[in-house]
Design an enzyme around this catalytic site. Sequence first.
Site, PDB file in Angstrom:
ATOM      1  N   PRO A 277       0.877  -1.279   0.024  1.00 30.86           N
ATOM      2  CA  PRO A 277       0.001  -0.198   0.008  1.00 30.86           C
ATOM      3  C   PRO A 277       0.933   1.432   0.142  1.00 30.86           C
ATOM      4  CG  PRO A 277       0.100  -0.938   2.170  1.00 30.86           C
ATOM      5  CD  PRO A 277       0.977  -1.856   1.349  1.00 30.86           C
TER       6      PRO A 277
ATOM      7  N   THR B 212       1.302  -2.015  -9.939  1.00 35.42           N
ATOM      8  CA  THR B 212      -0.103  -2.003  -9.884  1.00 35.42           C
ATOM      9  C   THR B 212      -0.682  -1.606  -8.701  1.00 35.42           C
ATOM     10  OG1 THR B 212      -0.220  -4.471  -9.540  1.00 35.42           O
ATOM     11  CG2 THR B 212      -0.410  -3.818 -11.754  1.00 35.42           C
TER      12      THR B 212
ATOM     13  N   ARG C 298       0.276   1.588  -6.231  1.00 34.90           N
ATOM     14  CA  ARG C 298      -0.245   2.995  -6.051  1.00 34.90           C
ATOM     15  C   ARG C 298       0.892   3.715  -6.623  1.00 34.90           C
ATOM     16  NH1 ARG C 298      -4.534   1.383  -5.729  1.00 34.90           N
ATOM     17  NH2 ARG C 298      -6.259   2.271  -4.116  1.00 34.90           N
TER      18      ARG C 298
ATOM     19  N   GLU D  43      -2.067  10.503 -11.509  1.00 33.36           N
ATOM     20  CA  GLU D  43      -3.180  10.255 -12.022  1.00 33.36           C
ATOM     21  C   GLU D  43      -4.212  10.696 -12.078  1.00 33.36           C
ATOM     22  OE1 GLU D  43      -3.070   5.808 -10.740  1.00 33.36           O
ATOM     23  OE2 GLU D  43      -5.096   6.280 -10.058  1.00 33.36           O
TER      24      GLU D  43
ATOM     25  N   HIS E 177      -5.234   2.774 -14.304  1.00 35.77           N
ATOM     26  CA  HIS E 177      -5.628   2.161 -13.086  1.00 35.77           C
ATOM     27  C   HIS E 177      -6.910   0.891 -13.479  1.00 35.77           C
ATOM     28  CE1 HIS E 177      -5.784   3.188  -8.636  1.00 35.77           C
ATOM     29  NE2 HIS E 177      -6.319   1.957  -8.735  1.00 35.77           N
TER      30      HIS E 177
HETATM   31  P1  NAI Z   1      -2.843  -6.341   1.754  1.00 40.64           P
HETATM   32  O1  NAI Z   1      -3.046  -5.291   2.691  1.00 40.64           O
HETATM   33  O2  NAI Z   1      -3.438  -7.592   1.732  1.00 40.64           O
HETATM   34  O3  NAI Z   1      -1.339  -6.325   1.500  1.00 40.64           O
HETATM   35  C1  NAI Z   1      -0.345  -5.364   1.300  1.00 40.64           C
HETATM   36  C2  NAI Z   1       1.017  -5.909   1.899  1.00 40.64           C
HETATM   37  O4  NAI Z   1       1.809  -5.037   1.655  1.00 40.64           O
HETATM   38  C3  NAI Z   1       0.845  -6.335   3.521  1.00 40.64           C
HETATM   39  O5  NAI Z   1       1.224  -7.655   3.516  1.00 40.64           O
HETATM   40  C4  NAI Z   1       1.838  -5.347   4.090  1.00 40.64           C
HETATM   41  O6  NAI Z   1       2.572  -6.025   5.170  1.00 40.64           O
HETATM   42  C5  NAI Z   1       2.650  -5.002   3.039  1.00 40.64           C
HETATM   43  N1  NAI Z   1       3.599  -3.713   3.212  1.00 40.64           N
HETATM   44  C6  NAI Z   1       3.282  -2.775   3.857  1.00 40.64           C
HETATM   45  N2  NAI Z   1       4.553  -1.987   3.781  1.00 40.64           N
HETATM   46  C7  NAI Z   1       5.393  -2.456   3.230  1.00 40.64           C
HETATM   47  C8  NAI Z   1       6.672  -2.229   2.577  1.00 40.64           C
HETATM   48  N3  NAI Z   1       7.539  -1.265   3.144  1.00 40.64           N
HETATM   49  N4  NAI Z   1       7.336  -3.093   1.878  1.00 40.64           N
HETATM   50  C9  NAI Z   1       6.894  -4.064   1.404  1.00 40.64           C
HETATM   51  N5  NAI Z   1       5.697  -4.503   1.511  1.00 40.64           N
HETATM   52  C10 NAI Z   1       4.951  -3.753   2.685  1.00 40.64           C
HETATM   53  O7  NAI Z   1      -3.332  -5.244   0.179  1.00 40.64           O
HETATM   54  P2  NAI Z   1      -3.580  -5.937  -1.121  1.00 40.64           P
HETATM   55  O8  NAI Z   1      -5.037  -6.424  -1.276  1.00 40.64           O
HETATM   56  O9  NAI Z   1      -2.562  -7.185  -1.400  1.00 40.64           O
HETATM   57  O10 NAI Z   1      -3.451  -4.702  -1.968  1.00 40.64           O
HETATM   58  C11 NAI Z   1      -2.071  -4.204  -2.104  1.00 40.64           C
HETATM   59  C12 NAI Z   1      -2.147  -2.948  -2.833  1.00 40.64           C
HETATM   60  O11 NAI Z   1      -2.524  -3.004  -4.015  1.00 40.64           O
HETATM   61  C13 NAI Z   1      -3.378  -1.813  -2.443  1.00 40.64           C
HETATM   62  O12 NAI Z   1      -2.922  -1.366  -1.127  1.00 40.64           O
HETATM   63  C14 NAI Z   1      -3.513  -0.966  -3.486  1.00 40.64           C
HETATM   64  O13 NAI Z   1      -2.754   0.164  -3.317  1.00 40.64           O
HETATM   65  C15 NAI Z   1      -3.205  -1.762  -4.623  1.00 40.64           C
HETATM   66  N6  NAI Z   1      -4.614  -2.451  -5.454  1.00 40.64           N
HETATM   67  C16 NAI Z   1      -4.386  -1.676  -6.666  1.00 40.64           C
HETATM   68  C17 NAI Z   1      -5.514  -1.869  -7.588  1.00 40.64           C
HETATM   69  C18 NAI Z   1      -5.501  -1.319  -8.915  1.00 40.64           C
HETATM   70  O14 NAI Z   1      -6.319  -1.770  -9.606  1.00 40.64           O
HETATM   71  N7  NAI Z   1      -4.337  -1.192  -9.673  1.00 40.64           N
HETATM   72  C19 NAI Z   1      -6.647  -2.446  -7.030  1.00 40.64           C
HETATM   73  C20 NAI Z   1      -6.623  -2.959  -5.791  1.00 40.64           C
HETATM   74  C21 NAI Z   1      -5.454  -2.931  -4.917  1.00 40.64           C
END
Ligand code: NAI
Length: 330
Positions: free
Chosen positions: A207, A233, A235, A264, A296
Amino acid sequence: MGMIVFSSREYDRDAFTAANAAFGHALQFQESHLDAQTAILAHGCAVVCPFVNDVVDEAVLVALRDGGTQLVALRSAGFNHVDLAAAARLGIGVVRVPAYSPHAVAEHAVGMILTLNRKLHRASARTRDGDFSLNGLLGFDLHGKTVGIIGTGIIGRVFGGIMAGFGMTLLAHDPGTPADDLIALGARYVSLDALLAQSDIVSLHCPLLHSTYHLIDTAALARMKRGAMLINTGRGGLVDSRALIGVLKSGQLGHLGLDVYEEEGGLFFEDHSNALLQDDVLSRLLSFPNVIVTSHQAFFTREALMQIADTTLGNVKAWFDGSPRNQVLS
Ligand code: NAI
């Protein structure tokens, strides 16, 4: 329950209307972005449903509160665009959709990898123009290469599973608990520096937080393998986009796939094809043959849209039933 859906398009309307058959909320759809000027449109709506590039800062939240809004029901996983502290102060709840088809986003990231590697975007344009040559389209086998996954939450894990299927070695970096399913696939958790130095492909699935803003900056790009591929993909703010141009020009970065871009807002999700693109960084990025940008759209599958609508409307019901779920706390 009165609910206004900002930044909504036909596809949002279709999904929310279908899912609402089970809830019966009074939905209003608004094409405008939510910001300080448009917050007035929410007057009288107990629930406001913004999208990822809507502005949900303190000024907007004050205007919403004054208009009677009690709940901000995000139809996204990310909540970096919301001033959570202000919402808490104003007594406005915030809920989100923590998980919806992680496959949609993970599969889009994989699509970007295959497109960039095998230059499908260029190949398709060529054959349509009657050019059946292969010069410049040389790719590499994914099998046996190393992919680095930054962020192994719900999406990163699904992504890792797919890449393991290609026969790739998995490296992972996440400050949280390591994912057992990735470890079972042979993934090794390493430091960010080690991941950057050893990966042929780096994919961002964490995130956007204060701690991850410009996680990939000039120094990080310099630490990557020469000619490696970067996929974002997550942010836009995870990557310093200005720093990308130099490394693309020098060949240090071999391929770049962006589904998100830090500037964006006001650009993505809209048709600007009749206007002059004012963003010089994006213009330059779009001029490289080894860069692809999608606006996006990683989340954009039928399954994900239906899950987003269903979870959002369920979150609203749960909130007003007094048993909040998927709450985002400051
Ligand atoms: P999630 O919360 O399940 O996983 C995020 C992971 O990132 C967690 O395991 C967390 O510990 C880790 N994290 C936090 N800080 C970190 C760092 N400094 N280095 C490495 N890892 C770190 O979230 P999920 O559902 O997997 O989504 C991830 C991201 O994908 C979302 O936050 C959102 O920004 C993005 N996203 C993009 C979409 C798109 O259409 N392009 C759609 C849905 C989500």
